[in-house]
Scaffold this motif. Structure first.
Motif: not given
Length: 266
Positions: A44-63
């Motif tokens: 689950a920790l590995s999954a949250t790290q991948i999810l966190d990376a996706f969220i960060t990249l998406f926010f960069v894209f949206e901004l």
């Protein structure tokens, strides 16, 4: 080529589905932050790290989309919400693991939830209303402090011998009065003093009337007044700025003067 890309990004930004997806990602980000407060298995920790990376990249894209589609790039950072979103996104790029700024990165990720305020116009109106109401609320808070100070001094002089824990000095008395204003077992305090001073209920009733009722209604009235102005301003920005009543009156007066001058010449 650039114009075509710009138009596509503009269409993507204004599309309702994209706005809902941004809100969905913000909600997922909030849930992911909450999940990390629990003891999770390694998978689950590995999954949250991948999810966190996706969220960060998406926010960069949206901004980046918001910045590219901004007609005047110089005005982009004049908006406080754009500056806030940019800071959150930039600091979110700091890696959480093996970093001296890991704690700062984790704390900033918590503020991702506030990005929902900058995305939803109605929430922006509420926050802007509260911020613009602060100067007027400052005078109300000052008057409230004066009332607190007077009642705290009176309470300390009168009730100190009854209960030194609650009325020992003016600072403790103000804390006791705050407890009374929030109705936290205030009747126990009142009945205790009424055993010595039967008419001390007047002290409590008048204090509650001034603070819990009168001042609360004043605060609500100020906030509601500013909120109506912000809603009107938001509607004007959305549908086009309409002339105010003052401008219309000025134009009418100018027309009257012109008609009067023409009639005099005639």
């Amino acid at each position: 080529m650039y114009r075509a890309i710009h138009q596509k990004l503009e269409a993507l930004r204004s599309h309702k589905a994209f706005e809902f997806f941004v809100i969905f990602v913000i909600i997922i980000s909030a849930l992911e932050i909450g999940a990390k407060t629990y003891d999770l298995p390694d998978l689950a920790l590995s999954a949250t790290q991948i999810l966190d990376a996706f969220i960060t990249l998406f926010f960069v894209f949206e901004l980046a989309i918001r910045f590219i589609t901004e007609p005047n790039k110089k005005h982009f950072f004049k908006s406080g919400w754009n500056v806030f979103d940019t800071l959150v996104v930039v600091i979110s790029l700091i890696p959480i693991n093996d970093s001296e700024m890991a704690l700062l990165a984790r704390l900033v990720r918590v503020f991702r939830v506030l990005r929902m305020v900058s995305i939803i116009p109605e929430l922006r109106v509420l926050i802007n209303s509260l911020i613009k109401a602060l100067p007027q609320l400052g005078y109300v808070v000052l008057l409230l402090f004066i009332i607190f100070y007077i009642y705290a001094a009176v309470g300390s002089f009168m009730f100190k011998d009854i209960n030194d824990v609650l009325w020992g000095n003016i600072a403790i008395s103000m804390l006791t009065l705050f407890r009374i204003m929030t109705f936290e077992d205030w009747t126990d305090i009142q009945y205790e003093t009424m055993e010595v001073y039967p008419f001390s209920w007047i002290f409590y009733m008048t204090f509650i009337f001034f603070t819990a009722f009168a001042f609360l209604n004043m605060v609500i009235g100020i906030v509601m007044n500013v909120m109506e102005e912000e809603h009107l301003k938001a509607k004007q920005e959305k549908h086009g700025v309409e002339p105010s009543m003052t401008e219309l009156k000025q134009e009418i007066n100018e027309l009257k003067q012109m008609i009067k001058q023409l009639s005099e010449k005639a």
